[in-house]
Every structure is written in structure tokens, then in C-alpha cells.
Design a protein around this motif. Structure first.
Motif, mmCIF file in Angstrom:
data_model
loop_
_atom_site.group_PDB
_atom_site.id
_atom_site.type_symbol
_atom_site.label_atom_id
_atom_site.label_comp_id
_atom_site.label_asym_id
_atom_site.label_seq_id
_atom_site.Cartn_x
_atom_site.Cartn_y
_atom_site.Cartn_z
ATOM 1 N N SER A 11 0.920 -1.446 -0.085
ATOM 2 C CA SER A 11 0.425 0.100 -0.538
ATOM 3 C C SER A 11 1.166 0.859 0.043
ATOM 4 O O SER A 11 0.395 2.250 -0.777
ATOM 5 C CB SER A 11 -0.867 -0.160 1.082
ATOM 6 O OG SER A 11 -2.272 -1.055 1.053
ATOM 7 N N TRP A 12 1.477 1.273 0.599
ATOM 8 C CA TRP A 12 2.831 2.261 1.226
ATOM 9 C C TRP A 12 3.534 2.474 -0.577
ATOM 10 O O TRP A 12 3.917 4.058 -0.745
ATOM 11 C CB TRP A 12 3.446 2.213 2.190
ATOM 12 C CG TRP A 12 5.142 3.580 1.852
ATOM 13 C CD1 TRP A 12 4.834 4.257 2.290
ATOM 14 C CD2 TRP A 12 6.009 2.970 1.059
ATOM 15 N NE1 TRP A 12 6.065 5.717 2.197
ATOM 16 C CE2 TRP A 12 6.680 4.822 1.400
ATOM 17 C CE3 TRP A 12 7.112 2.509 0.708
ATOM 18 C CZ2 TRP A 12 8.493 4.650 1.292
ATOM 19 C CZ3 TRP A 12 8.295 3.110 0.331
ATOM 20 C CH2 TRP A 12 8.926 4.014 0.378
ATOM 21 N N VAL A 13 3.889 1.486 -1.502
ATOM 22 C CA VAL A 13 4.350 1.422 -2.839
ATOM 23 C C VAL A 13 3.268 1.670 -3.624
ATOM 24 O O VAL A 13 3.674 3.244 -4.460
ATOM 25 C CB VAL A 13 4.549 0.204 -3.135
ATOM 26 C CG1 VAL A 13 4.734 0.206 -4.644
ATOM 27 C CG2 VAL A 13 6.114 0.088 -2.386
ATOM 28 N N VAL A 14 2.297 1.675 -4.038
ATOM 29 C CA VAL A 14 0.791 2.311 -4.656
ATOM 30 C C VAL A 14 1.217 3.714 -4.106
ATOM 31 O O VAL A 14 0.743 4.877 -5.110
ATOM 32 C CB VAL A 14 -0.318 1.611 -3.854
ATOM 33 C CG1 VAL A 14 -0.901 1.864 -4.847
ATOM 34 C CG2 VAL A 14 -0.269 -0.118 -4.728
ATOM 35 N N TRP A 15 0.792 4.123 -2.470
ATOM 36 C CA TRP A 15 0.926 5.822 -2.332
ATOM 37 C C TRP A 15 1.752 6.246 -3.015
ATOM 38 O O TRP A 15 1.304 7.479 -3.523
ATOM 39 C CB TRP A 15 0.611 5.954 -1.225
ATOM 40 C CG TRP A 15 1.412 7.527 -0.394
ATOM 41 C CD1 TRP A 15 2.068 7.721 -0.021
ATOM 42 C CD2 TRP A 15 0.566 8.000 -0.387
ATOM 43 N NE1 TRP A 15 1.868 9.304 0.436
ATOM 44 C CE2 TRP A 15 0.453 9.271 -0.547
ATOM 45 C CE3 TRP A 15 -1.470 8.634 -1.513
ATOM 46 C CZ2 TRP A 15 0.075 10.709 -0.034
ATOM 47 C CZ3 TRP A 15 -1.326 9.445 -1.582
ATOM 48 C CH2 TRP A 15 -1.124 10.690 -1.181
ATOM 49 N N ARG A 16 3.348 6.087 -2.898
ATOM 50 C CA ARG A 16 4.398 6.659 -3.582
ATOM 51 C C ARG A 16 4.240 6.115 -5.357
ATOM 52 O O ARG A 16 4.344 7.607 -5.591
ATOM 53 C CB ARG A 16 5.458 5.493 -3.187
ATOM 54 C CG ARG A 16 6.035 5.518 -1.245
ATOM 55 C CD ARG A 16 6.146 6.968 -1.096
ATOM 56 N NE ARG A 16 7.772 6.936 -1.973
ATOM 57 C CZ ARG A 16 8.575 8.226 -2.176
ATOM 58 N NH1 ARG A 16 7.914 9.284 -0.721
ATOM 59 N NH2 ARG A 16 10.050 8.157 -2.757
ATOM 60 N N GLN A 17 3.396 6.034 -5.693
ATOM 61 C CA GLN A 17 3.535 5.837 -7.483
ATOM 62 C C GLN A 17 2.738 6.422 -7.456
ATOM 63 O O GLN A 17 2.487 7.498 -8.425
ATOM 64 C CB GLN A 17 2.698 4.722 -8.213
ATOM 65 C CG GLN A 17 4.372 3.326 -8.037
ATOM 66 C CD GLN A 17 4.137 2.193 -8.416
ATOM 67 O OE1 GLN A 17 2.795 1.466 -8.014
ATOM 68 N NE2 GLN A 17 5.013 1.150 -9.523
ATOM 69 N N TYR A 18 1.687 6.609 -6.413
ATOM 70 C CA TYR A 18 0.482 7.784 -7.602
ATOM 71 C C TYR A 18 -0.036 9.014 -6.268
ATOM 72 O O TYR A 18 -1.480 9.146 -6.885
ATOM 73 C CB TYR A 18 -0.962 6.543 -7.732
ATOM 74 C CG TYR A 18 -0.943 5.842 -7.730
ATOM 75 C CD1 TYR A 18 -1.528 5.801 -9.857
ATOM 76 C CD2 TYR A 18 -0.139 3.992 -8.075
ATOM 77 C CE1 TYR A 18 -1.176 4.806 -10.714
ATOM 78 C CE2 TYR A 18 -0.306 3.431 -8.658
ATOM 79 C CZ TYR A 18 -1.073 3.560 -9.853
ATOM 80 O OH TYR A 18 -0.875 3.262 -11.181
ATOM 81 N N ARG A 19 1.439 9.257 -6.017
ATOM 82 C CA ARG A 19 0.462 10.270 -5.230
ATOM 83 C C ARG A 19 0.401 11.666 -5.323
ATOM 84 O O ARG A 19 -0.114 12.416 -5.853
ATOM 85 C CB ARG A 19 1.547 10.797 -3.821
ATOM 86 C CG ARG A 19 2.936 10.468 -4.079
ATOM 87 C CD ARG A 19 3.665 11.201 -3.179
ATOM 88 N NE ARG A 19 4.866 11.089 -3.052
ATOM 89 C CZ ARG A 19 6.721 11.304 -2.827
ATOM 90 N NH1 ARG A 19 5.941 11.337 -1.312
ATOM 91 N NH2 ARG A 19 7.888 11.344 -3.185
ATOM 92 N N ALA B 180 -0.522 11.938 -8.213
ATOM 93 C CA ALA B 180 -1.706 11.967 -9.221
ATOM 94 C C ALA B 180 -2.974 11.978 -9.008
ATOM 95 O O ALA B 180 -4.294 12.645 -8.776
ATOM 96 C CB ALA B 180 -2.197 10.503 -10.548
ATOM 97 N N ALA B 181 -3.293 11.753 -7.180
ATOM 98 C CA ALA B 181 -4.076 11.771 -6.728
ATOM 99 C C ALA B 181 -4.000 13.376 -5.675
ATOM 100 O O ALA B 181 -5.190 13.423 -5.877
ATOM 101 C CB ALA B 181 -3.629 11.435 -4.967
ATOM 102 N N ALA B 182 -2.925 14.063 -6.178
ATOM 103 C CA ALA B 182 -2.944 15.283 -5.428
ATOM 104 C C ALA B 182 -3.771 15.858 -6.479
ATOM 105 O O ALA B 182 -4.716 17.231 -6.901
ATOM 106 C CB ALA B 182 -1.739 15.786 -5.029
#
Length: 339
Positions: A2-10, A12-14
Motif C-alpha cells: 500500500s505504501w508503494v502504491v501511494w508513492r506511485q500515485y501520490r 496523480a492523487a494530488a
């Protein structure tokens, strides 16, 4: 993971959060203005008893620009599918980063479950937030125009945008797993989303529940209450068979008629009562009375306004089931395909 996914898409999420926040600000400001105008108009018409004069031509609610933007939210699920869903696996296969991930302690299934799970959850959240804003903003217009079942209105309000968003994202993920190339996956996702949406709207939606048919006398008329979805209308004889209404190539009814029925489609005795000259009030009433004496009446086939949320739930369920099937295919492909 989950942490890796957050790092990848943060990033785009912002960006997505900023866009949704900007849309929300525009919708709230103009929505408050529209609601105020609507309630003021209702107060005036109630006091003067002239509410029948309210119409879209005399009372515009909201902003033309925001109204166009609201309609364009129809494309939000497709955008999620092609920009987020399609590249999820296709980009990994193209760059080979999936090989690194699969050599770690994380299994393929867990790798896909975490990445796809968070993305599908985000798609559902975005679809739900945008739809909630659109539904709230459209409240006065829905009350004025009673068109919540209309194409382009039904599809951007309520809960169906959540189903569309999840389906489009799942379609993109599966297309990426099968094709392993981003651009082809994007093309398949866009085309598949449009085709499935069109098939369900044109062939299935009206049959979700058995339509209601109401009959009425020629002299009374009938209009379904609220924002009902009218599917058909016409006239039937005493035997219950529809009366043929001859029309020209441009759809206009041919010949002089009464209550929408050409005299030539009436029984011979009613045609005789009509005579050959122009209709007088007495002639008109005589023809209508003759038609009703022969059992001729009108009918309207429709889906009642009370079924709106049932239709929303059925269509949302269909798209969520399709999304689940697509994700199952993606899991099967990733589990069996070599790195």
C-alpha cells in the motif's frame, strides 16, 4: 504494498483532488444561487397561483458554463478508465517493472489485489463525489423539468456514476493485462466502455422493470406524474389493437384529425359525422363522441417516476458485476502469464 502504491500515485492523487475541489467550488457557488432562485420563484408562484407558468424558457437555474461542465461529467468514468485503469498493468509490462515486483516476497495475486483494489476504491470515491455534487446542483432543474430519466441526466446523477467508474477502471485494468501495451489498452477501454453503455441504455434499461400502460378517454387526456419515463403513446380500438396513424416522411400526421387521430383512421360512421368541410365545435364533439362510442381510447406506456432509484440500483449492480468479472479475468491472466 500500500505504501508503494501511494508513492506511485501520490502526484496523480494530488492533481485529481485539486480538480475535484475546483469543480466542487464552482458547483456549490452556482448551486446555491440556483436553489435561491428556485425557492424565490416557488414562493411567488404559490402566492399568485401561477406555478403553471414556470418553465425552462422563463426560469433558467444556474450557469450555462457550469451546466455544460455538469453534462461533461458524463465522461469522468471513461477518463478514469483510460488514464488510470489501462496503464496500471500495461505500463508495468511495457517497462518490465512487474518482473522486479514478482521477484520480491509479494505474490502476483497480492501485488494485483493491492494495486487494483486501491485504484478501484479511488475510482468509486471520485465517481461518488462528482455524482453527489451533480445531483445536488441539478435538484432545481430536475424539479422544474421533470426529466431525471432522460439520457444524459440519469447517467450523471444518483449512484450509477459509481458503477460506471468502477466498471471503466476494471475494464482498463483487464485490457492492460491482456494486451500488455498502454495505447492499445486505452483504445480498447474507451471503445468497450462506450459500447457497453450504449447496449445497456438502448436495449436493456427500459426493460429493467415491466412498464406501466395507462388508458384514457379521448376527451380527458393523460400525462404521467413527475419525471416519468414515457416509452410510447398512441390509440387503441375496442379490441385493444393499436390504431394505425399514417404519417408523412417527416413524421407529421397526415390528414385532419381529432385528438391526434386522423379522420381517415376512424370508423366509417365517425368519418361521416366529420363531413367534408372544416370542423366546427359541434362537429368536433360529435366525432370525438362517436370515436369513444366505438371504444377508441388513448394509452401511454411509461416507467413511473417512483421507480427512479430502483432503476439506478439495477444499472449500478449490472456494472459492478461486470467489473467483478473483468477483475477476475485480470487475476487469471496475471497468475498464469509468464513475467
Amino acid at each position: 504494498m500500500s505504501w508503494v502504491v501511494w508513492r506511485q500515485y501520490r502526484a496523480a492523487a494530488a492533481i485529481t483532488a485539486a480538480l475535484v475541489a475546483a469543480f466542487a467550488a464552482l458547483v456549490v457557488v452556482t448551486g446555491v444561487q440556483a436553489a435561491s432562485q428556485w425557492h424565490s420563484a416557488l414562493s411567488v408562484c404559490t402566492a399568485s397561483r401561477t406555478c403553471g407558468n414556470l418553465s425552462s424558457s422563463t426560469l433558467f437555474l444556474g450557469s450555462h458554463a457550469i451546466g455544460f461542465l455538469v453534462i461533461m461529467t458524463l465522461g469522468v468514468p471513461a477518463v478514469l478508465g483510460i488514464l488510470a485503469g489501462a496503464p496500471l498493468l500495461a505500463h508495468e509490462f511495457e517497462t518490465g517493472t512487474n518482473q522486479y515486483a514478482w521477484t520480491q516476497s509479494v505474490t502476483r495475486r497480492r501485488w494485483l489485489a493491492v494495486k487494483a483494489g486501491w485504484l478501484l476504491l479511488a475510482a468509486a470515491a471520485i465517481g461518488g463525489i462528482v455524482s453527489a455534487l451533480v445531483t445536488w446542483w441539478s435538484g432545481p432543474n430536475n424539479a422544474l423539468q421533470a426529466n431525471a430519466f432522460d439520457p444524459g441526466r440519469f447517467d450523471i446523477m444518483g449512484i450509477v456514476p459509481v458503477g460506471y467508474a468502477v466498471f471503466a477502471t476494471a475494464l482498463g485494468i483487464t485490457a492492460g493485462a491482456l494486451l500488455r501495451r498502454t495505447l492499445p489498452a486505452i483504445a480498447v477501454t474507451l471503445a468497450g466502455f462506450i459500447v457497453v453503455r450504449a447496449v445497456i441504455f438502448m436495449a436493456l434499461r427500459r426493460s429493467f422493470m415491466t412498464a406501466v400502460t395507462s388508458y384514457f378517454s379521448l376527451s380527458s387526456g393523460f400525462t404521467p406524474a413527475g419525471s416519468a419515463w414515457q416509452l410510447g403513446a398512441g390509440f387503441v380500438g375496442a379490441n385493444g389493437q393499436p390504431i394505425s396513424i399514417p404519417q408523412s416522411t417527416n413524421g407529421q400526421v397526415l390528414g385532419t384529425g381529432v385528438e391526434g387521430i386522423p379522420v381517415s383512421s376512424l370508423p366509417a360512421s365517425c368519418q361521416a359525422a366529420a363531413g367534408n368541410g372544416p370542423f366546427t365545435r359541434a362537429t368536433y364533439h360529435a366525432v370525438v363522441s362517436c370515436a369513444q362510442a366505438h371504444g377508441i381510447r388513448g394509452y401511454v406506456t411509461y416507467q413511473p417516476a417512483s421507480r427512479y432509484w430502483a432503476f439506478q440500483g439495477i444499472e449500478t449492480g449490472i456494472f459492478l458485476l461486470l467489473a467483478a468479472a473483468l477483475i477476475a479475468v485480470a487475476f487469471a491472466v496475471v497468475s498464469r502469464r509468464d513475467a
